[in-house]
Write a protein that holds these residues in place. Structure first.
Motif, mmCIF file in Angstrom:
data_model
loop_
_atom_site.group_PDB
_atom_site.id
_atom_site.type_symbol
_atom_site.label_atom_id
_atom_site.label_comp_id
_atom_site.label_asym_id
_atom_site.label_seq_id
_atom_site.Cartn_x
_atom_site.Cartn_y
_atom_site.Cartn_z
ATOM 1 N N ASP A 72 27.975 -23.730 14.116
ATOM 2 C CA ASP A 72 27.037 -24.837 14.305
ATOM 3 C C ASP A 72 26.353 -24.759 15.664
ATOM 4 O O ASP A 72 25.352 -25.442 15.899
ATOM 5 C CB ASP A 72 27.754 -26.186 14.168
ATOM 6 C CG ASP A 72 28.108 -26.510 12.720
ATOM 7 O OD1 ASP A 72 27.513 -25.887 11.822
ATOM 8 O OD2 ASP A 72 28.971 -27.369 12.494
ATOM 9 N N TYR A 73 26.901 -23.935 16.559
ATOM 10 C CA TYR A 73 26.266 -23.746 17.863
ATOM 11 C C TYR A 73 25.035 -22.849 17.762
ATOM 12 O O TYR A 73 24.265 -22.738 18.716
ATOM 13 C CB TYR A 73 27.264 -23.159 18.862
ATOM 14 C CG TYR A 73 28.350 -24.135 19.259
ATOM 15 C CD1 TYR A 73 28.088 -25.161 20.164
ATOM 16 C CD2 TYR A 73 29.624 -24.048 18.710
ATOM 17 C CE1 TYR A 73 29.074 -26.072 20.523
ATOM 18 C CE2 TYR A 73 30.616 -24.955 19.058
ATOM 19 C CZ TYR A 73 30.337 -25.963 19.970
ATOM 20 O OH TYR A 73 31.313 -26.865 20.314
ATOM 21 N N ILE A 74 24.863 -22.201 16.620
ATOM 22 C CA ILE A 74 23.649 -21.410 16.391
ATOM 23 C C ILE A 74 22.558 -22.372 15.935
ATOM 24 O O ILE A 74 22.693 -23.037 14.907
ATOM 25 C CB ILE A 74 23.887 -20.333 15.310
ATOM 26 C CG1 ILE A 74 24.960 -19.343 15.780
ATOM 27 C CG2 ILE A 74 22.591 -19.593 14.987
ATOM 28 C CD1 ILE A 74 25.377 -18.349 14.717
ATOM 29 N N ILE A 75 21.498 -22.462 16.697
ATOM 30 C CA ILE A 75 20.424 -23.399 16.369
ATOM 31 C C ILE A 75 19.736 -22.951 15.084
ATOM 32 O O ILE A 75 19.261 -21.823 14.972
ATOM 33 C CB ILE A 75 19.399 -23.481 17.516
ATOM 34 C CG1 ILE A 75 20.087 -23.989 18.789
ATOM 35 C CG2 ILE A 75 18.244 -24.395 17.134
ATOM 36 C CD1 ILE A 75 19.190 -23.989 20.007
ATOM 37 N N SER A 76 19.702 -23.842 14.110
ATOM 38 C CA SER A 76 19.100 -23.523 12.817
ATOM 39 C C SER A 76 18.383 -24.755 12.277
ATOM 40 O O SER A 76 18.573 -25.865 12.793
ATOM 41 C CB SER A 76 20.186 -23.056 11.834
ATOM 42 O OG SER A 76 21.179 -24.053 11.677
ATOM 43 N N PRO A 77 17.545 -24.593 11.252
ATOM 44 C CA PRO A 77 16.824 -25.740 10.687
ATOM 45 C C PRO A 77 17.777 -26.857 10.275
ATOM 46 O O PRO A 77 18.849 -26.602 9.724
ATOM 47 C CB PRO A 77 16.120 -25.132 9.465
ATOM 48 C CG PRO A 77 15.933 -23.696 9.824
ATOM 49 C CD PRO A 77 17.159 -23.322 10.601
ATOM 50 N N ILE A 78 17.371 -28.096 10.539
ATOM 51 C CA ILE A 78 18.252 -29.228 10.262
ATOM 52 C C ILE A 78 18.143 -29.714 8.817
ATOM 53 O O ILE A 78 19.017 -30.434 8.341
ATOM 54 C CB ILE A 78 17.957 -30.410 11.215
ATOM 55 C CG1 ILE A 78 16.490 -30.861 11.066
ATOM 56 C CG2 ILE A 78 18.251 -30.015 12.652
ATOM 57 C CD1 ILE A 78 16.158 -32.109 11.871
ATOM 58 N N ASP A 79 17.074 -29.332 8.128
ATOM 59 C CA ASP A 79 16.922 -29.751 6.739
ATOM 60 C C ASP A 79 15.999 -28.773 6.010
ATOM 61 O O ASP A 79 15.498 -27.806 6.596
ATOM 62 C CB ASP A 79 16.378 -31.183 6.645
ATOM 63 C CG ASP A 79 15.068 -31.374 7.414
ATOM 64 O OD1 ASP A 79 14.285 -30.400 7.517
ATOM 65 O OD2 ASP A 79 14.828 -32.488 7.911
ATOM 66 N N LYS A 80 15.775 -29.042 4.724
ATOM 67 C CA LYS A 80 14.978 -28.119 3.916
ATOM 68 C C LYS A 80 13.518 -28.073 4.358
ATOM 69 O O LYS A 80 12.853 -27.040 4.224
ATOM 70 C CB LYS A 80 15.071 -28.500 2.438
ATOM 71 C CG LYS A 80 14.491 -29.856 2.082
ATOM 72 C CD LYS A 80 14.644 -30.133 0.591
ATOM 73 C CE LYS A 80 14.026 -31.460 0.195
ATOM 74 N NZ LYS A 80 14.181 -31.714 -1.261
ATOM 75 N N HIS A 81 13.020 -29.185 4.902
ATOM 76 C CA HIS A 81 11.628 -29.213 5.340
ATOM 77 C C HIS A 81 11.426 -28.296 6.551
ATOM 78 O O HIS A 81 10.442 -27.556 6.626
ATOM 79 C CB HIS A 81 11.209 -30.645 5.682
ATOM 80 C CG HIS A 81 11.358 -31.603 4.539
ATOM 81 N ND1 HIS A 81 10.619 -31.489 3.383
ATOM 82 C CD2 HIS A 81 12.181 -32.674 4.365
ATOM 83 C CE1 HIS A 81 10.963 -32.454 2.544
ATOM 84 N NE2 HIS A 81 11.910 -33.185 3.117
ATOM 85 N N GLU A 82 12.365 -28.350 7.488
ATOM 86 C CA GLU A 82 12.265 -27.472 8.656
ATOM 87 C C GLU A 82 12.467 -26.017 8.249
ATOM 88 O O GLU A 82 11.847 -25.116 8.814
ATOM 89 C CB GLU A 82 13.293 -27.870 9.715
ATOM 90 C CG GLU A 82 13.124 -27.104 11.018
ATOM 91 C CD GLU A 82 14.066 -27.563 12.115
ATOM 92 O OE1 GLU A 82 14.252 -26.796 13.083
ATOM 93 O OE2 GLU A 82 14.617 -28.676 12.002
ATOM 94 N N THR A 83 13.333 -25.792 7.271
ATOM 95 C CA THR A 83 13.539 -24.431 6.769
ATOM 96 C C THR A 83 12.240 -23.865 6.218
ATOM 97 O O THR A 83 11.870 -22.722 6.503
ATOM 98 C CB THR A 83 14.612 -24.423 5.660
ATOM 99 O OG1 THR A 83 15.858 -24.872 6.196
ATOM 100 C CG2 THR A 83 14.791 -23.019 5.091
ATOM 101 N N GLN A 84 11.531 -24.665 5.455
ATOM 102 C CA GLN A 84 10.278 -24.204 4.852
ATOM 103 C C GLN A 84 9.180 -23.989 5.884
ATOM 104 O O GLN A 84 8.280 -23.180 5.677
ATOM 105 C CB GLN A 84 9.818 -25.208 3.793
ATOM 106 C CG GLN A 84 10.714 -25.224 2.561
ATOM 107 C CD GLN A 84 10.350 -26.322 1.583
ATOM 108 O OE1 GLN A 84 10.057 -27.446 1.976
ATOM 109 N NE2 GLN A 84 10.364 -26.002 0.307
#
Length: 204
Positions: A72-84
């Protein structure tokens, strides 16, 4: 002169299409591999859960929902919208870090040695494939800054002598986190692959 311009345009389009086709092939292999790893993670988790009492499952799940995975310390999209909205290269880079974070930890997964022994080589293969995709996409997007790589330490209690309850919790946590992270990687690679098909609907 006009014919030369048209010919160069056609040749350029052909080279570009070939590059996209090769990239799609690499993506297909990577997605297939992470789907296999995600399936293995689910089977390991199910095997482990089947050894627990109903109340143990309930308590461990409750604890896990309040806890964090090491990755979880790896910064990644918080939801599907940010992923897209994320770029192909960003999704690839995050996927690479997630896979890399399990190269050591995966050796301590519970749930069956036959399945566990399949994970390490498949993680290495997937990591290599993602690295190839990152290299192929560097000229089409900005690479993460050199200093942005995050080195994660192994889970803090790897080297501790644990009591039965703590060991049970650690094993549950590892398996649940591994399953969660492989699901993330599968999602990111699937979306990134979809981006290479302009007419595709990449909605999650």
């Amino acid at each position: 002169m006009d014919r030369v311009v048209v010919l160069l345009s056609v040749l350029s389009l052909g080279v570009s299409s070939q590059a996209i086709t090769e990239s799609q092939h690499l993506f297909s292999i990577a997605v297939s591999r992470v789907q296999n790893l995600h399936l293995l993670a689910q089977r390991l988790f199910s095997n482990f859960e089947s050894t627990l009492q109903t109340e143990e499952q309930r308590q461990l799940n409750k604890i896990f929902l309040q806890d964090f995975c090491n990755s979880d310390y790896i910064i990644s999209p918080i939801d599907k919208h940010e992923t897209q909205r994320s770029s192909v290269l960003k999704l690839l880079s995050i996927s690479y870090r997630l896979v890399e974070s399990w190269e050591f930890s995966s050796r301590s997964l519970s749930g069956g040695s036959a399945l566990r022994n399949q994970i390490s080589p498949r993680l290495s293969e997937l990591k290599t494939g993602i690295q190839m995709l990152i290299t192929a996409n560097q000229d089409r997007a900005e690479m993460f800054p050199e200093g942005s790589a995050l080195q994660l330490a192994p889970y803090g209690n790897f080297y501790q002598s644990l009591g039965d309850d703590e060991l049970l919790r650690r094993n549950y946590e590892l398996l649940a986190c591994f399953k969660k992270d492989m699901h993330k990687v599968e999602t990111y690679l699937t979306v990134a692959k979809c981006r290479l098909s302009p007419e595709a609907n990449c909605t999650l």
